[in-house]
Write a protein that holds these residues in place. Structure first.
Motif, PDB file in Angstrom:
ATOM      1  N   LEU A   4       5.854   3.098   1.388  1.00 49.23           N
ATOM      2  CA  LEU A   4       5.248   1.814   1.080  1.00 49.23           C
ATOM      3  C   LEU A   4       5.177   0.983   2.363  1.00 49.23           C
ATOM      4  N   VAL A   5       4.010   0.394   2.593  1.00 51.03           N
ATOM      5  CA  VAL A   5       3.870  -0.595   3.664  1.00 51.03           C
ATOM      6  C   VAL A   5       3.397  -1.901   3.035  1.00 51.03           C
ATOM      7  N   ASN A   6       3.901  -3.011   3.545  1.00 52.35           N
ATOM      8  CA  ASN A   6       3.416  -4.308   3.082  1.00 52.35           C
ATOM      9  C   ASN A   6       3.619  -5.368   4.154  1.00 52.35           C
ATOM     10  N   GLN A   7       2.895  -6.464   4.012  1.00 53.61           N
ATOM     11  CA  GLN A   7       3.080  -7.625   4.878  1.00 53.61           C
ATOM     12  C   GLN A   7       4.445  -8.226   4.587  1.00 53.61           C
ATOM     13  N   LEU A   8       5.145  -8.641   5.636  1.00 48.90           N
ATOM     14  CA  LEU A   8       6.462  -9.262   5.496  1.00 48.90           C
ATOM     15  C   LEU A   8       6.329 -10.766   5.676  1.00 48.90           C
ATOM     16  N   TRP A   9       6.791 -11.536   4.680  1.00 45.39           N
ATOM     17  CA  TRP A   9       6.707 -12.992   4.732  1.00 45.39           C
ATOM     18  C   TRP A   9       8.029 -13.580   5.213  1.00 45.39           C
ATOM     19  N   ASP A  10       7.954 -14.501   6.186  1.00 48.39           N
ATOM     20  CA  ASP A  10       9.137 -15.141   6.743  1.00 48.39           C
ATOM     21  C   ASP A  10       8.992 -16.657   6.570  1.00 48.39           C
ATOM     22  N   HIS A  11       9.802 -17.250   5.701  1.00 41.52           N
ATOM     23  CA  HIS A  11       9.678 -18.674   5.387  1.00 41.52           C
ATOM     24  C   HIS A  11      10.454 -19.560   6.350  1.00 41.52           C
ATOM     25  N   ARG A  12      11.227 -18.984   7.263  1.00 43.26           N
ATOM     26  CA  ARG A  12      12.119 -19.791   8.097  1.00 43.26           C
ATOM     27  C   ARG A  12      11.343 -20.666   9.077  1.00 43.26           C
ATOM     28  N   GLY A  53       4.857  -9.375  10.271  1.00 43.24           N
ATOM     29  CA  GLY A  53       4.589  -7.987  10.615  1.00 43.24           C
ATOM     30  C   GLY A  53       4.422  -7.110   9.390  1.00 43.24           C
ATOM     31  N   ILE A  54       4.198  -5.832   9.660  1.00 45.46           N
ATOM     32  CA  ILE A  54       4.043  -4.824   8.608  1.00 45.46           C
ATOM     33  C   ILE A  54       5.328  -4.026   8.515  1.00 45.46           C
ATOM     34  N   VAL A  55       5.877  -3.926   7.303  1.00 44.25           N
ATOM     35  CA  VAL A  55       7.128  -3.196   7.104  1.00 44.25           C
ATOM     36  C   VAL A  55       6.868  -1.885   6.373  1.00 44.25           C
ATOM     37  N   LEU A  56       7.658  -0.888   6.720  1.00 43.59           N
ATOM     38  CA  LEU A  56       7.575   0.462   6.153  1.00 43.59           C
ATOM     39  C   LEU A  56       8.890   0.780   5.463  1.00 43.59           C
ATOM     40  N   GLN A  57       8.784   1.394   4.275  1.00 45.61           N
ATOM     41  CA  GLN A  57       9.984   1.846   3.573  1.00 45.61           C
ATOM     42  C   GLN A  57       9.627   3.034   2.697  1.00 45.61           C
ATOM     43  N   ALA A  58      10.548   3.994   2.578  1.00 46.77           N
ATOM     44  CA  ALA A  58      10.316   5.201   1.788  1.00 46.77           C
ATOM     45  C   ALA A  58      10.385   4.885   0.297  1.00 46.77           C
ATOM     46  N   PHE A  59       9.561   5.608  -0.478  1.00 48.81           N
ATOM     47  CA  PHE A  59       9.579   5.505  -1.930  1.00 48.81           C
ATOM     48  C   PHE A  59      10.013   6.838  -2.510  1.00 48.81           C
ATOM     49  N   SER A 111       0.856  -1.189   0.000  1.00 51.85           N
ATOM     50  CA  SER A 111       0.000   0.000   0.000  1.00 51.85           C
ATOM     51  C   SER A 111       0.889   1.235   0.000  1.00 51.85           C
ATOM     52  N   LEU A 112       0.502   2.233  -0.780  1.00 55.97           N
ATOM     53  CA  LEU A 112       1.282   3.469  -0.882  1.00 55.97           C
ATOM     54  C   LEU A 112       0.589   4.580  -0.111  1.00 55.97           C
ATOM     55  N   PHE A 113       1.343   5.250   0.764  1.00 56.67           N
ATOM     56  CA  PHE A 113       0.813   6.354   1.566  1.00 56.67           C
ATOM     57  C   PHE A 113       1.495   7.642   1.140  1.00 56.67           C
ATOM     58  N   GLU A 136      -1.932  -8.625   7.908  1.00 55.69           N
ATOM     59  CA  GLU A 136      -1.741  -8.317   6.494  1.00 55.69           C
ATOM     60  C   GLU A 136      -2.534  -7.059   6.134  1.00 55.69           C
ATOM     61  N   ALA A 137      -2.587  -6.739   4.845  1.00 58.12           N
ATOM     62  CA  ALA A 137      -3.455  -5.691   4.287  1.00 58.12           C
ATOM     63  C   ALA A 137      -3.300  -4.339   4.955  1.00 58.12           C
ATOM     64  N   PRO A 138      -2.074  -3.796   5.055  1.00 61.63           N
ATOM     65  CA  PRO A 138      -1.903  -2.509   5.735  1.00 61.63           C
ATOM     66  C   PRO A 138      -2.322  -1.317   4.878  1.00 61.63           C
TER      67      PRO A 138
END
Length: 546
Positions: free
Chosen positions: A152-160, A168-174, A141-143, A198-200
């Motif tokens: 940008l926020v999105n669900q973080l997938w961890d396969h370990r 969790g929900i991760v945030l990163q600048a675009f 999702s773009l804010f 999910e679905a942030p």
């Protein structure tokens, strides 16, 4: 009774994961399309009550190619926003999800989620080619912050092993200038005890950043969770009621599976939420209409938190309107005659961005010609054109002109969920029965994967095919040369065309379709011509003709 009521669901039949934006007096909702092409449905309204499908923006091979995407994968959770004089659309193309072998769990934790951005100055224009953003999880999702920055926020997938897969929900600048994500990503919210976070979506109000997420899975335990923070990167505190909206503890509510939502404001500053929901078959607990979209009004408390109007968090069949003038759209005709050169908007096909390889509206004017391709259930080139089932009771019919030469050629009317859940009334040919009609059924919850009815001989020439669906009952009929309808004696289970009828671990997030299909497994691409297609929603019929 007030006429200014929004009656839910507003988008019926497989329209999940709504993202809503208002631009002036116009409201637009984008919903997920999964493996169906073109990608992303966009609906338009000016009164929040009456909606119409206006387009699907991902329609070029350079934008989307889902050939090989498994059932239940493809386009997930679009996010539609408007800023800087243009529309921004974020989406995930899921290339792998869940099990890789029948009955096994090989690599089940390894999944591929690719997140992209496209833009356009107009909602119905030609959208840009995609920019790849990341592949760390799904539901991006773009804010657009009020200081001009974009996040940008999105669900973080961890396969370990031993980890929380929904990490969790991760945030990163675009960076708009660089057209890419910049800086470090940060987990800003780990979710609540029910998990599957999910679905942030991010919002800003009165100096607070509000983070709306979905939790509890997309089935009966689904919920919309809200948290807030003074800083965009947290820490986030939970809503006093934890869940803004849910039916997880209301087993008899008419709208179930409520969650995955998006907040929006009217021009007058009233707040609403658009969210997904499901309407189970009475007494069966299966949602053949898939996950649909509802809208509900919220109110802000003195504590700075929004709630449903009665404070219960329950999804409702009706909610107060926004005082907007009623603006209905023209009624969709029952019959599509295929007289144009483009496919009517209600129809889609599966996966391929090269529609000319599976159908034509010009090869025989006035007909939809399907070129026989791979088998039903193929994840590559399958000639199946269909539309959503959008009511529990409906009638559909088509006229088929098709002369198969052998048993590897077939065409007909199909009620389809995915490659393992379908009822297919088809015309084919073999040496024993000649040209004949029969039904193939694929069921996910039966020891036998597929079954066939006895062949019914047919004469040369076109045949009309018909299906009647009333809740969980499905029945097929046919006629030739203007004769009376003849009904097959079998009553089929329509409830298998649902998310809930599934093998454990399989992705099931779509809905039932009805349409036309053609196969030629000899590789000769023999064509089948469909003269017209009828679809009509109706009231329940207690007794069908014998």
């Amino acid at each position: 009774m007030s006429k200014d009521l929004i009656r839910n669901p507003v988008l019926r039949g497989f329209n999940p994961d709504p993202s809503i934006v208002r631009v002036g007096e116009d409201y637009y909702i984008a919903t997920s399309t999964f493996e169906w092409f073109p990608g992303v449905q966009i609906h338009h309204s000016r009164d929040l009550r009456n909606w119409r499908l206006i387009g699907r923006p991902l329609r070029r091979p350079s934008q989307l190619n889902m050939m090989g995407d498994p059932d239940g994968c493809g386009v997930w959770a679009p996010c539609l926003t408007h800023a800087d004089g243009r529309f921004w659309l974020i989406f995930t193309d899921v290339k792998r999800y869940g099990r890789t072998t029948v009955g096994g769990a090989s690599g089940a934790s390894l999944r591929d989620f690719h997140n992209y951005l496209v833009t356009c100055e107009t909602i119905d224009g030609d959208w840009s080619d995609p920019i790849h953003l990341n592949s760390s999880g799904f539901d991006p999702s773009l804010f657009h912050d009020d200081d001009g920055r974009k996040w940008l926020v999105n669900q973080l997938w961890d396969h370990r092993p031993g980890r929380n897969r929904f990490a969790g929900i991760v945030l990163q600048a675009f960076s708009v200038a660089e057209q890419r994500l910049v800086g470090e990503r940060k987990v800003i919210f780990e979710g609540t005890a029910i998990g599957l976070t999910e679905a942030p979506h991010l919002y800003k109000r009165d100096g607070w950043y509000y983070l709306l997420t979905a939790e509890g899975g997309t089935g009966w335990g689904h919920a919309a969770t809200l948290a807030r923070s003074r800083a965009i990167d947290g820490p986030y505190e939970l809503h006093p009621d934890t869940y803004l909206l849910t039916a997880r503890d209301r087993p008899h509510a008419p709208l179930q599976r409520a969650g995955h939502g998006d907040l929006f404001e009217t021009a007058d500053g009233e707040t609403y939420i658009a969210y997904l929901c499901g309407r189970p078959l009475p007494g069966r607990g299966r949602c053949v209409l898939g996950r649909e979209t509802a809208i509900q009004k919220l109110t802000w408390g003195a504590d700075g938190w929004p709630r449903t109007l009665d404070g219960s968090g329950d999804p409702t069949l009706e909610t107060p309107g926004a005082g907007l003038v009623d603006q209905p759209w023209p009624t969709t005709p029952v019959r599509e005659d295929f007289d144009g050169t483009t496919l009517p908007i209600d129809f889609q096909w599966l996966r391929t961005p090269y529609p000319e390889t599976i159908f034509s509206l010009t090869a025989r004017p006035g007909f939809l010609r399907l070129y026989g391709r791979e088998s039903l259930g193929s994840v590559f080139t399958q000639a199946l054109v269909a539309r959503r089932q959008q009511a529990h009771c409906y009638s559909a019919a088509t006229r088929l002109d098709f002369e198969p030469a052998h048993f590897q050629q077939a065409a007909g009317l199909v009620c389809y969920y995915n490659g393992s859940k379908l009822h297919y009334l088809h015309v084919t040919h073999d040496d024993e029965a000649g040209k004949h009609l029969r039904v193939m059924t694929c069921t996910p919850d039966s020891p036998q994967a597929d079954s066939f009815t006895a062949p019914i001989p047919l004469g040369a020439g076109p045949v009309d095919l018909r299906v009647e669906v009333d809740f969980e009952r499905l029945r097929f009929g046919f006629r030739q040369a203007g004769g009376d309808w003849r009904w097959l004696p079998e009553v089929f289970d329509a409830s298998i065309l649902s998310d809930e009828a599934t093998a454990p671990g399989a992705p099931n997030f779509t809905g039932a379709f009805v349409g036309m299909a053609c196969q030629d497994m000899s590789g000769m691409a023999t064509a089948a011509d469909f003269d017209w297609f009828d679809y009509q929603e109706r009231d329940y019929v207690a007794q069908w003709p014998a």
